[in-house]
Design a protein around this motif. Structure first.
Motif, PDB file in Angstrom:
ATOM      1  N   GLU A 196      21.728  11.010  -5.937  1.00 17.31           N
ATOM      2  CA  GLU A 196      23.002  10.733  -6.623  1.00 17.31           C
ATOM      3  C   GLU A 196      23.945  11.877  -6.295  1.00 17.31           C
ATOM      4  N   ARG A 228      18.154   6.540  -1.558  1.00 12.30           N
ATOM      5  CA  ARG A 228      17.021   6.206  -2.431  1.00 12.30           C
ATOM      6  C   ARG A 228      16.039   5.365  -1.636  1.00 12.30           C
ATOM      7  N   GLU A 230      14.280   2.865  -1.963  1.00 10.36           N
ATOM      8  CA  GLU A 230      14.030   1.692  -2.807  1.00 10.36           C
ATOM      9  C   GLU A 230      12.796   0.956  -2.293  1.00 10.36           C
ATOM     10  N   PHE A 238      23.757  -4.863  -1.690  1.00 10.02           N
ATOM     11  CA  PHE A 238      23.677  -4.592  -3.130  1.00 10.02           C
ATOM     12  C   PHE A 238      22.696  -3.456  -3.403  1.00 10.02           C
ATOM     13  N   ARG A 239      21.527  -3.514  -2.784  1.00 12.83           N
ATOM     14  CA  ARG A 239      20.536  -2.449  -2.994  1.00 12.83           C
ATOM     15  C   ARG A 239      20.120  -1.910  -1.635  1.00 12.83           C
ATOM     16  N   MET A 240      20.620  -0.742  -1.323  1.00 10.39           N
ATOM     17  CA  MET A 240      20.347  -0.167  -0.008  1.00 10.39           C
ATOM     18  C   MET A 240      19.583   1.137  -0.147  1.00 10.39           C
ATOM     19  N   PHE A 243      23.451   4.655   0.676  1.00 11.39           N
ATOM     20  CA  PHE A 243      24.633   4.004   0.119  1.00 11.39           C
ATOM     21  C   PHE A 243      25.638   5.067  -0.300  1.00 11.39           C
ATOM     22  N   GLN A 245      28.303   6.562  -3.320  1.00 11.63           N
ATOM     23  CA  GLN A 245      28.679   6.530  -4.743  1.00 11.63           C
ATOM     24  C   GLN A 245      30.063   7.148  -4.926  1.00 11.63           C
ATOM     25  N   GLU A 247      31.616   8.990  -8.039  1.00  6.90           N
ATOM     26  CA  GLU A 247      31.227   9.429  -9.382  1.00  6.90           C
ATOM     27  C   GLU A 247      32.233  10.430  -9.938  1.00  6.90           C
ATOM     28  N   GLU A 310      24.711  -5.102 -12.175  1.00 11.62           N
ATOM     29  CA  GLU A 310      25.427  -3.824 -12.345  1.00 11.62           C
ATOM     30  C   GLU A 310      26.258  -3.444 -11.124  1.00 11.62           C
ATOM     31  N   MET A 311      27.505  -3.086 -11.410  1.00  7.90           N
ATOM     32  CA  MET A 311      28.365  -2.581 -10.342  1.00  7.90           C
ATOM     33  C   MET A 311      28.693  -1.109 -10.624  1.00  7.90           C
ATOM     34  N   GLU A 350      30.154  10.308 -17.792  1.00  9.32           N
ATOM     35  CA  GLU A 350      30.102  10.032 -16.354  1.00  9.32           C
ATOM     36  C   GLU A 350      30.536   8.600 -16.063  1.00  9.32           C
ATOM     37  N   SER A 352      30.206   6.062 -12.746  1.00 11.55           N
ATOM     38  CA  SER A 352      29.522   6.042 -11.448  1.00 11.55           C
ATOM     39  C   SER A 352      29.520   4.633 -10.879  1.00 11.55           C
ATOM     40  N   GLY A 354      29.122   2.266  -7.280  1.00  8.29           N
ATOM     41  CA  GLY A 354      28.684   2.225  -5.892  1.00  8.29           C
ATOM     42  C   GLY A 354      29.817   1.661  -5.043  1.00  8.29           C
ATOM     43  N   ARG A 357      28.643  -1.615  -3.623  1.00 11.81           N
ATOM     44  CA  ARG A 357      28.616  -2.740  -4.586  1.00 11.81           C
ATOM     45  C   ARG A 357      30.019  -3.218  -4.910  1.00 11.81           C
TER      46      ARG A 357
HETATM   47  N1  GAP Z   1      24.715   9.408 -11.474  1.00  8.37           N
HETATM   48  C1  GAP Z   1      24.353   8.221 -12.121  1.00  8.37           C
HETATM   49  C2  GAP Z   1      23.716   7.255 -11.244  1.00  8.37           C
HETATM   50  O1  GAP Z   1      23.418   7.526 -10.094  1.00  8.37           O
HETATM   51  P1  GAP Z   1      22.879   4.780 -11.153  1.00  8.37           P
HETATM   52  O2  GAP Z   1      23.053   3.666 -12.157  1.00  8.37           O
HETATM   53  O3  GAP Z   1      21.512   5.049 -10.668  1.00  8.37           O
HETATM   54  O4  GAP Z   1      23.522   6.056 -11.844  1.00  8.37           O
HETATM   55  C3  GAP Z   1      25.217   4.365 -10.094  1.00  8.37           C
HETATM   56  O5  GAP Z   1      23.830   4.496  -9.925  1.00  8.37           O
HETATM   57  C4  GAP Z   1      25.772   3.284  -9.203  1.00  8.37           C
HETATM   58  O6  GAP Z   1      25.377   3.518  -7.852  1.00  8.37           O
HETATM   59  C5  GAP Z   1      25.255   1.889  -9.528  1.00  8.37           C
HETATM   60  O7  GAP Z   1      26.001   1.286 -10.563  1.00  8.37           O
HETATM   61  C6  GAP Z   1      25.451   1.172  -8.199  1.00  8.37           C
HETATM   62  O8  GAP Z   1      26.777   0.707  -8.077  1.00  8.37           O
HETATM   63  C7  GAP Z   1      25.202   2.274  -7.183  1.00  8.37           C
HETATM   64  N2  GAP Z   1      23.826   2.187  -6.642  1.00  8.37           N
HETATM   65  C8  GAP Z   1      22.698   2.682  -7.193  1.00  8.37           C
HETATM   66  N3  GAP Z   1      21.633   2.426  -6.400  1.00  8.37           N
HETATM   67  C9  GAP Z   1      22.100   1.754  -5.332  1.00  8.37           C
HETATM   68  C10 GAP Z   1      21.495   1.211  -4.154  1.00  8.37           C
HETATM   69  N4  GAP Z   1      20.196   1.339  -3.916  1.00  8.37           N
HETATM   70  N5  GAP Z   1      22.288   0.565  -3.264  1.00  8.37           N
HETATM   71  C11 GAP Z   1      23.620   0.441  -3.479  1.00  8.37           C
HETATM   72  N6  GAP Z   1      24.235   0.942  -4.557  1.00  8.37           N
HETATM   73  C12 GAP Z   1      23.506   1.595  -5.479  1.00  8.37           C
END
Ligand code: GAP
Length: 496
Positions: A196, A228, A230, A238-240, A243, A245, A247, A310-311, A350, A352, A354, A357
């Motif tokens: 993050e 991450r 994942e 959407f989930r990469m 990616f 952020q 913040e 979640e966005m 905070e 935050s 993406g 997203r």
């Molecule tokens: N600092 C707080 C934090 O990182 P999080 O909910 O884990 O909180 C925030 O992540 C935002 O980052 C999410 O709402 C999403 O938009 C984006 N995000 C998190 N993981 C992601 C992923 N694997 N791929 C794309 N976007 C991601």
């Protein structure tokens, strides 16, 4: 149930169309595709990068320019490894995973159970769904991984690939990517790709406060890559695994955090509506179960073709992070509040979101298919991207009707006149109809055609993307006609 199934298929088809469209028209490509791609990693193409950059710049302006008390930074991706000990990521940034021994495929154990719960709901049994989710939540809370595995077995969950129930035990899997810094590969040189961007802000809190002379409350914003590992990267961008952020940490006096939490909730929702995401596709999701560092948390969800997800997250993080950094670094993170003549570790709210997203939400919302009857009386589907004109990759496209008789020269004149104020594209190949279609597909809101009449009376055809309406307009009136639609000031004003 049959109706539900039909709805899901239509939505899945729609999402597949959007993914194909993104690739075909230069928005998003699978990473290193010539080597068959890399799961959970994507590249932005020539149009995608423009759209994404516009969204990032708009966020930056909305956060820093519209909020006098927010400044930006750009911290490094690599950070001292103790950062991640202090933030809790080394010990608890985990997902429970399980492998199927036959297919050798890895799954998130909680997701397998959630999908089973969804099946119950689709079969008209919402109570059973809820009971299953409650059991899962209880087991995860107790970190009872054997219990999670037993639940998978009891629920008869099979591997979608092999169809078998030949599961391994459930293990925790840390989502951080680790690498070595320097040439000596010992334990002490292990560092992480940041999961993050927020921690880069926390560790710079006092640097920014002291060098900017900011008084609390104030915020620090940052845009940057996060990584991450994942277990299941899916649903396109959407989930990469890599990616971006956007913040912002807002540092406040203790006990005022709930006021600021409400303030930022409203601000962030206004942002999404201003860029054209419809109200009915946005909703709040309040977290019932809070992370150990938070005293309030809410997500802004967008209704993607695969459902509300979640966005953006808005969290009241208390003084957890700064306090923890103080403890691990032995460097005081105390602020002296001149107004109340007191010292304290600030609390943090905070926001935050993406960038990817947000991009996906904007793309899904813009993707429009309409069916009509063409000149030959045949049914025809028209596809266009209804992007807000301020953020579209290109705002104006200019075409001469012919590549001769002085038309390209005149068209270039118009291009030169507009290109400094609008993202403008010049194209002299291809038939006008095809050019209009191509611009529709990448979301260009205005097309201008220069024809013989232009040489006589200085007028051009201005074509509007959403209505396909064409108007004859004097060249000198173009700027004033287009500018109100593409203006960032107008857009930003809606976010205030
Ligand atoms: N600092 C707080 C934090 O990182 P999080 O909910 O884990 O909180 C925030 O992540 C935002 O980052 C999410 O709402 C999403 O938009 C984006 N995000 C998190 N993981 C992601 C992923 N694997 N791929 C794309 N976007 C991601």
């Amino acid at each position: 149930m049959a109706q539900n199934k039909e709805k899901n298929t239509v939505e899945n088809n729609l999402f597949q169309h959007i993914i194909s469209h993104a690739k075909e028209y230069g928005f998003v490509f699978p990473s290193s595709e010539i080597y068959e791609g890399l799961q959970g990693v994507y590249d932005y193409g020539q149009n995608g990068v423009e759209l994404k950059n516009n969204l990032k710049m708009l966020w930056w302006k909305a956060m820093t320019q519209l909020n006098e008390d927010v400044v930006g930074i750009d911290a490094a991706i690599f950070m001292h490894p103790t950062t991640w000990k202090a933030s809790g990521h080394v010990d608890s940034f985990n997902d429970p995973m399980i492998d199927n021994k036959d297919s050798k495929k890895r799954y998130r154990a909680d997701v397998l159970i959630e999908e089973k719960a969804e099946e119950y709901a689709k079969a008209g049994n919402p109570e059973k769904k809820q009971a299953l989710l409650d059991t899962l939540a209880r087991l995860l809370e107790k970190e009872d991984l054997a219990g999670v595995q037993q639940l998978i077995i009891d629920e008869n969950i099979t591997c979608p690939l092999s169809g078998t129930k030949n599961w391994t035990e459930v293990r925790q899997f840390n989502l951080m990517f680790a690498t070595q810094m320097g040439s000596v590969a010992d334990e002490s040189a292990t560092i992480y790709l940041r999961p993050e961007t927020a921690q880069g802000i926390f560790v710079n809190f006092l640097n920014v406060q002291k060098t900017s002379g900011r008084q609390i409350p104030f915020g620090i914003a940052q845009i940057g890559k996060a990584f991450r590992n994942e277990i299941v990267a899916r649903q396109f961008i959407f989930r990469m695994r890599e990616f971006e952020q956007m913040e912002m940490q807002f540092f406040v006096r203790p006990n005022t955090e709930m006021e600021w939490y409400e303030y930022w909730k409203e601000k962030r929702m206004k942002f999404h509506k201003a860029i054209g995401l419809p109200e009915e596709k946005l909703r709040w999701h309040i977290h019932e179960k809070l992370a150990h560092y938070a005293n309030a948390a809410v997500d802004i969800e967008y209704e993607f073709p695969f459902g509300f997800k979640e966005m953006e997250g808005i969290h009241s993080r208390t003084d957890f992070d700064l306090k923890s950094h103080q403890e691990y670094s032995k460097n005081k993170q105390i602020y002296y509040d001149d107004e109340i003549k007191d010292r304290y570790i600030p609390y943090v709210v905070e926001t935050s979101v993406g960038a990817d997203r947000l991009f996906l939400a904007v793309l899904c919302n813009a993707y429009t298919e309409t069916t009509g009857i063409d000149a030959k009386g045949e049914e025809k589907t028209r596809i266009f991207l209804k992007l807000h004109p301020a953020i579209a990759p290109y705002q104006v496209a200019i075409f001469p009707l012919l590549r001769k008789q002085g038309l390209p020269e005149k068209a270039r004149e118009v291009f030169e006149m507009l290109r400094f104020d609008f993202r403008t594209l010049y194209e002299e190949r291809g038939a006008i109809g095809k050019n209009y279609t191509r611009q529709d597909l990448i979301g260009t809101p205005f097309c201008i055609t220069i024809d013989h009449q232009t040489l006589e009376d200085n007028t051009v055809t201005l074509r509007h993307r959403d209505t396909t309406e064409q108007q004859r307009i004097d060249i000198n009136a173009l700027h004033a006609t287009i500018a109100p639609h593409t203006s960032w000031s107008n857009l930003l004003a809606k976010m205030k």
